[in-house]
Design a protein around this motif. Structure first.
Motif, short mmCIF file in Angstrom:
data_model
loop_
_atom_site.label_atom_id
_atom_site.label_comp_id
_atom_site.label_asym_id
_atom_site.label_seq_id
_atom_site.Cartn_x
_atom_site.Cartn_y
_atom_site.Cartn_z
N CYS A 149 -1.87 -2.67 -9.66
CA CYS A 149 -2.20 -2.46 -8.24
C CYS A 149 -0.93 -2.39 -7.38
N GLY A 174 0.11 0.87 -5.41
CA GLY A 174 0.28 0.72 -3.97
C GLY A 174 1.66 1.17 -3.52
N SER A 175 2.69 0.85 -4.28
CA SER A 175 4.04 1.28 -3.93
C SER A 175 4.17 2.79 -3.96
N GLY A 221 1.72 4.97 -3.62
CA GLY A 221 0.95 5.50 -2.50
C GLY A 221 1.68 5.36 -1.17
N TRP A 222 2.34 4.20 -0.96
CA TRP A 222 3.09 4.01 0.29
C TRP A 222 4.26 4.98 0.38
N LEU A 223 4.96 5.19 -0.73
CA LEU A 223 6.09 6.13 -0.73
C LEU A 223 5.61 7.55 -0.42
N TRP A 264 2.85 8.41 1.21
CA TRP A 264 2.43 8.48 2.62
C TRP A 264 3.64 8.51 3.55
N ASN A 265 4.64 7.69 3.28
CA ASN A 265 5.83 7.65 4.14
C ASN A 265 6.58 8.99 4.10
N ARG A 301 5.31 11.94 3.43
CA ARG A 301 4.50 12.95 4.11
C ARG A 301 4.64 12.84 5.62
N ASN A 333 7.18 11.51 7.36
CA ASN A 333 8.53 11.90 7.78
C ASN A 333 8.73 13.42 7.70
#
Length: 382
Positions: free
Chosen positions: A22, A26-27, A29-31, A33-34, A36, A38
């Motif tokens: 998880c 999660g890491s 997914g966060w990367l 999203w970040n 996208r 920027n």
């Protein structure tokens, strides 16, 4: 209940693995999203829609037809085919040269062994990119012009324009030959399956299958009037026409990668041959086998079980080393994707495609080599 699960080693191990998975997802997914967010703020489109746009850059050489008006997706396919082409040639050439180097290193003749050792130490202790640049400068600067081209073999010419040699093509109704080839392949498969069913004694099905397949192919060629045509390069003006040509970039990359990779392949093959017990050599000699027959029929089949696993890693290294084609200007997949990134700014998508393609190639090569290794081990156990 929670206390009992916590003190249960198996349950605790599963829980830790779930938490780690998880956290990793999660890491990632966060990367994503970040990145996208920027990229959107800077007006850079995200996605693979650009693959359908016109590439608008040339590719100096390719096995497939290509024009600058073609799409980026087609340019990627052209680069992929170029990468696979140079990889297959280097793997085949370096394996053959490495086998010769392994025999030279094992030779009792001090001159032959010394030459092999000097070659090995010089090549393995020099960076690959330096060697590629050396061969590229040698091909593009120090070779003579086309009118004074070197001719190491009849019909083969080497000049500043590249390497030219005769090509062989088929003329006639090749469709009939294609159908005959399909029938011949079916005959070979049937003969192989029949030979597997009757492993000992009986009819030599494999020999009969090969003979029948050859007869079918020759009959198809005769039916279609297929003839072999040889096209030899001829000097016209300032360059050669006809035959097959390797550009200076391709020639430098092929020679540099082959010489570099052969040093590592040779040591792997030599190690596999040395791993065969000396008693096998002595037993073959006592039966009257010559050294060549002993090596081919007794030693090499046993050495393959030691050679195949490290050679798999070596073949993967060769495929990944083709990315250095960028240093000499050969348009492989990394060259095409780098140019695409410079034009479109789609760096994440381009690198993702590059990683996915090389991962797929590497996994395919590993799967094939592992299957071949298992077949060798099954044959030895039988």
């Amino acid at each position: 209940m929670l206390k009992r699960l916590w003190f249960d080693g198996r349950a605790r191990a599963v829980l830790m693995q779930v938490l780690i998975a998880c956290g990793f997802l999660g890491s990632v997914g966060w990367l994503a999203w970040n990145a996208r967010v920027n990229l959107t703020q800077r007006g850079i489109a995200v996605g693979f829609d650009y693959l359908g746009d016109a590439a608008r850059f040339p590719v100096s050489e390719s096995l497939l037809a290509y024009q600058p008006t073609d799409s980026y997706g087609h340019a990627f396919v052209v680069g992929l085919v170029n990468t696979l082409y140079i990889s297959v040639l280097v793997i085949a050439a370096s394996t053959l040269l490495g086998f010769g180097l392994a025999l030279a290193r094992r030779s009792r003749h001090p001159l032959v062994s010394g030459i092999g050792t000097v070659y090995l130490e010089a090549v393995r202790n020099t960076p690959l990119v330096v060697q590629l640049l050396f061969w590229y400068s040698l091909v593009t600067i120090n070779l003579p012009p086309a009118r004074q081209a070197l001719q190491p073999l009849p019909g083969v010419f080497l000049s500043i324009r590249g390497l030219f040699f005769p090509s062989v093509s088929l003329q006639g109704d090749t469709q009939a030959l294609g159908w005959a080839g399909a029938v011949a392949a079916a005959v070979l498969l049937a003969a192989w399956w029949r030979a597997r069913r009757r492993a000992t004694g009986g009819v030599p099905w494999r020999t009969l299958g090969m003979a029948a397949a050859l007869v079918v192919v020759l009959a198809g060629a005769a039916w279609g009037g297929v003839a072999v045509h040889t096209d030899t390069p001829v000097l016209r003006g300032l360059n050669f026409v006809g035959g097959t040509a390797f550009t200076p970039e391709f020639t430098a990359l092929l020679v540099g990668l082959t010489i570099y990779s052969a040093a590592f392949s040779g040591e792997i093959i030599r190690g596999g041959i040395d791993a065969v017990p000396a008693g096998q050599w002595e037993a073959a000699h006592s039966l009257g086998l010559r050294p060549g027959a002993t090596l081919r029929r007794v030693v090499v089949p046993q050495a393959l079980r030691v050679i195949i696993p490290p050679m798999t890693s070596q073949y993967l290294s060769i495929i990944k080393n083709t990315t250095l084609a960028l240093a000499v200007g050969y348009p492989d997949l990394s060259f095409v994707i780098t140019t695409t990134i410079n034009q479109t700014g789609q760096a994440i998508e381009g690198v993702a495609v590059l990683m996915a393609v090389y991962l797929s190639i590497s996994l395919s090569v590993s799967l094939f080599m592992n299957l071949y290794n298992r077949r060798i081990l099954r044959t030895e156990r039988a």
